[in-house]
Design an enzyme around this catalytic site. Structure first.
Site, short mmCIF file in Angstrom:
data_model
loop_
_atom_site.label_atom_id
_atom_site.label_comp_id
_atom_site.label_asym_id
_atom_site.label_seq_id
_atom_site.Cartn_x
_atom_site.Cartn_y
_atom_site.Cartn_z
N GLU A 191 0.82 -1.21 0.00
CA GLU A 191 0.00 0.00 0.00
C GLU A 191 0.86 1.26 0.00
OE1 GLU A 191 -4.19 -1.34 1.98
OE2 GLU A 191 -2.60 -0.84 3.40
N GLU A 267 -6.74 -7.59 -1.19
CA GLU A 267 -7.34 -7.60 0.14
C GLU A 267 -8.83 -7.30 0.03
OE1 GLU A 267 -5.50 -5.17 3.11
OE2 GLU A 267 -3.47 -5.92 2.71
#
Length: 644
Positions: A191, A267
Site C-alpha cells: 500500500e 485484500e
C-alpha cells in the site's frame, strides 16, 4: 481441460490442485500477459485466504491450512515480519533462535506445509507489511538512527533492507512455483500509495533486490484502486486492489488503470480489527457475502484478508494515529486478538462466514479439484479458576535488571542495551531519588508514549486507566504537558518512579515514533529533574521465569504488581480463553510467554490461550496488573466483549 461449473464429477476422480496444474511438468509460472491468469499455461482464478504464520501457534499451522483448502481456496497468502526475523540488527531468526517468538518463525516449514495441503502461496515479503502489526513489521532498532528514513531510497535504510533481503529472499527463492515450491506471486512493499512517501525509485530498488536474489515469479503491488496508480510502476509490477465495499467501482477503476490484464483483489476485508476503548467491530454476514460474491461474479481473483486472523501475541499489536504525526496526538492501540471477524475465528473454529465462503467458491470456481474433508473445530475447555497465591511489587524486581544512567529521560529505543539495539517492547521505568515538597506538581513535557504510572515510594499516585474516558486524562498520550500533584506531605529522599508502557507502535504512516519519555523534560515544581536511572522492563521469558515470588497475595493491593497463580492440568491441555473482566489493565504471561494485553475498558475481556502454550501438570500464570487485581483468574470457552 477445465471442467465446466455444472459438470458432476465423482470426488474420487478429481485431481488435486497440484496434479491439475503441474501434470506434465512445470514449464511456466503465473502469467498476466493476457486478460486472465494462467499458471503453467492453464487458466486459473486465484482464490486465496490470508493466514499469518506468526499469529498462529506452529502446532496449528496444518489445521488452519487444511481448513482453508477444505473451503475451496487454492492459495494461502502471508506477510513476512522483519521485526521478528531480525529482532536485533544482524541477528536472524527463522525458527532456530532463542527468542520468545522463535517457534512461530519457521517460515520455510509453513510454506512447505501449505504445499503439502495442496495450496499455492502468495508471499508479501515487505520490508513494510502494515498488517496492524507492531511498527508495520519494522524492527524498532531502525529508530536509533535519526537520519534514517524508512520506505525510501535513504542509503542507511536500504543498506539494512539489502542485508535482510539477502538472508530472507534465498529462502523464498527456493520455494518458488517454478522451482517446485508453492510460491507463485510476491508482493513488493505494501500500500505504498498511502505511505505518505513519493519515492518510486525505492520500489525499483526493491524489485532489483528481488531479482538479484533469484526471485522470478510474478511481482505485484497492492493499493486501493480509487487512489490511482501512485503507489506502483505499471511497467514493472502487476497492480492489485484492496477494499471491502463498492467492489464493482473499485474493479472498474483497476481495469481502467491496468487494461488487458487479469483482475486481482489482494485484500477483500472479511471483517476489521479493534482498538482499546472502542466498540467491537462486527461486519455482518450479509455485507460480507454480498461484497465477496460481487468480486467473484465480476469476475476477479481475490485474496480474503483475513481468512484466519490469529493473535497479536506478546507486545506485537500495532496502533494507529489518524493525524499521522510523530507526537501521538491521536493514538489508538490495537487489541491482542486479531480475530478480525474472519471465516475461521481466532481459535480455529468455523463461523457462518466460513460456510458462506465455501458455498460461494463452489458456485464460482469452474475448475473442480479434490478438497479435503473439513477438520473438526478445536475442543475448548473452561478450566477451573486459578487462585492467586503470590505477588511481587515491580520495584522489588528492578534489582534484577541492569539499569542505564541518563542525564535526561530518553526513549526506550535509545537505551544502550541488547547489544546496542535498544529496548523494543514492554515497559520502561524512569527512577529518581529526590526531596519532594508538600503539594509538589509533576510535569511531563510533551506527551507520554504511551501510558505512564507514577509511583512515589512505591505507592501509585497517578489516576487509574480503567474506562475509555480515562484515555483523555493524565497518564496517556492524549494529554500534552500533563501535570500531577505528587504528595500532600513533604518527603525527604523519596523515590519517584515513572513506569511507561509501550502500548504498540503505529503500523502505518508514522515512522519516527519513539516510546517512553522523549518529547521533553520532567519537572517538579517547574524545576527540571536530571540524572535518571532507567530500567528496561522487557518481560522476556527467561527473566519472568527467574522471578522469586515470596510474598503471599494481599487483597486490595493497588498499583503495578505481579501476581502468580498455578493452573494444574491433568491430561493433554486444551484450548481455553483467559477471562480478565474482573481485573483492570495489564498483561497475562503463561509459562513465561507473554500471551497478550487486557483492559477492562474493552471492547474485549478475554485472551485466547492455545493448548500448545500449556503443558500437563503445573502451569505458571503471571499477571502484571497496573491498578487493581482480582484474587482469581477465570477461564471460558470463547471471547467475551464488553457492553459499551
Amino acid at each position: 481441460m477445465a471442467l465446466s461449473a455444472g459438470m458432476s464429477v465423482s470426488p474420487t476422480a478429481l485431481p488435486t490442485n497440484y496434479e491439475y496444474y503441474t501434470s506434465g511438468g512445470v514449464k511456466s509460472g503465473l502469467s498476466v500477459d493476457q486478460p486472465y491468469f494462467t499458471l503453467n499455461d492453464k487458466n486459473i482464478s486465484l482464490y486465496s485466504g490470508a493466514v499469518h504464520y506468526f499469529r498462529v501457534p506452529r502446532a496449528y499451522w496444518r489445521d488452519r491450512l487444511r481448513k482453508l483448502r477444505a473451503a475451496g481456496f487454492n492459495t494461502v497468502e502471508t506477510y513476512v515480519p522483519w521485526n521478528l526475523h531480525e529482532p536485533r540488527s544482524g541477528e536472524y531468526d527463522f525458527g532456530d533462535g532463542n527468542n520468545d517468538m522463535s517457534d512461530f518463525l519457521h517460515l520455510e516449514e509453513f510454506l512447505k506445509t501449505a504445499q503439502e495441503e495442496d495450496l499455492f502461496a502468495i508471499v508479501r515479503s515487505g520490508p513494510f507489511i502494515c498488517a496492524e502489526f507492531e511498527f508495520g513489521g519494522f524492527p524498532s532498532w531502525l529508530l536509533r538512527e535519526d537520519d534514517l528514513e524508512v520506505r525510501t531510497t535513504n542509503s542507511k535504510y536500504m543498506n539494512y533492507v539489502t542485508r535482510y533481503f539477502n538472508i530472507l529472499l534465498p529462502i523464498l527463492a527456493a520455494l518458488q512455483f517454478t522451482n517446485g515450491g508453492p510460491i507463485m506471486m510476491f508482493q513488493v512493499e505494501n500500500e505504498y500509495a498511502v505511505s505518505g512517501k513519493k519515492d518510486l525509485e525505492y520500489l525499483k530498488q526493491l524489485r532489483q533486490l528481488m531479482l538479484d536474489n533469484g526471485i522470478k515469479e510474478l511481482l505485484a503491488t497492492s493499493d486501493n484502486p480509487i487512489r490511482g496508480a501512485g503507489g506502483t510502476i505499471r511497467s514493472l509490477f502487476f497492480m492489485t486492489g484492496n477494499f471491502n465495499k463498492d467492489a464493482t467501482k473499485n474493479l472498474d477503476q483497476l481495469k481502467a488503470l491496468q487494461p488487458n490484464k487479469p483482475l486481482m483483489t489482494m485484500e477483500f476485508w472479511s471483517g476489521w480489527f479493534d482498538f482499546w476503548g472502542n466498540r467491537h467491530n462486527n461486519a455482518t454476514l450479509d455485507d460480507f457475502k454480498n461484497v465477496y460474491e460481487e468480486i467473484l461474479k465480476y469476475p476477479s481473483s481475490v485474496n480474503m484478508y483475513m481468512f484466519h486472523g490469529g493473535t497479536n501475541f506478546g507486545f506485537l499489536n500495532g496502533a494507529e494515529n489518524l493525524k499521522f504525526d510523530d507526537l501521538e496526538t491521536d493514538y489508538r492501540s490495537i487489541i491482542s486478538s486479531y480475530d478480525y471477524g474472519a471465516p475461521l475465528d481466532e481459535s480455529g473454529a468455523y463461523t457462518d462466514k466460513y460456510y458462506a465462503t465455501k458455498d460461494l467458491l463452489e458456485k464460482y470456481n469452474p475448475i473442480k479439484t479434490l478438497l479435503p474433508a473439513m477438520p473438526p473445530s478445536p475442543e475448548k475447555i473452561a478450566y477451573l479458576a486459578v487462585t492467586i497465591q503470590k505477588q511481587l511489587r515491580i520495584e522489588d524486581t528492578l534489582a534484577s535488571i541492569p539499569n542505564v544512567y541518563s542525564k535526561n529521560v530518553i526513549a526506550m529505543e535509545k537505551l544502550d542495551i541488547n547489544n546496542n539495539n535498544g529496548q523494543s517492547f514492554g515497559y520502561t521505568v524512569y527512577r529518581k531519588v529526590l526531596d519532594i515538597p508538600a503539594g509538589a506538581v509533576l510535569k511531563i513535557e510533551g506527551r507520554v508514549c504511551d501510558t505512564v504510572m507514577v509511583l512515589v515510594n512505591g505507592q501509585l499516585v497517578s489516576p487509574w486507566i480503567s474506562r475509555s474516558v480515562d484515555l483523555n486524562s493524565f497518564g496517556t498520550s492524549r494529554v500534552a504537558n500533563g501535570t500531577l500533584v505528587l504528595t500532600n506531605n513533604t518527603l525527604q529522599g523519596a523515590t519517584l518512579d515513572l513506569i511507561v508502557e509501550n502500548w504498540g507502535r503505529v503500523n502505518v504512516r508514522v515512522y519516527k515514533q519513539l516510546k517512553g519519555l522523549w518529547q521533553g523534560g520532567v519537572l517538579v515544581n517547574d524545576q527540571y529533574i536530571y540524572d535518571w536511572q532507567i530500567y528496561p522492563l522487557e518481560f522476556k521469558k527467561s527473566w519472568t521465569n527467574s522471578l522469586n515470588f515470596q510474598t503471599t497475595y494481599i487483597k486490595n493491593t493497588a498499583g503495578p504488581v505481579l501476581y502468580q497463580g498455578i493452573l494444574n492440568i491433568k491430561g493433554n491441555p486444551k484450548d481455553t480463553f483467559v477471562n480478565m473482566q474482573n481485573w483492570t489493565k495489564g498483561i497475562v504471561i503463561v509459562n513465561g510467554f507473554v500471551l497478550g494485553r487486557y483492559a477492562r475498558m474493552g471492547p474485549i475481556q478475554t485472551l485466547y490461550l492455545p493448548a500448545p502454550l500449556l503443558k500437563e501438570g503445573d502451569n505458571s500464570i503471571v499477571v502484571f496488573e497496573h491498578f487493581k487485581a482480582d484474587g482469581e483468574i477465570h477461564f471460558t470457552t470463547g471471547h467475551i466483549y464488553a457492553n459499551h
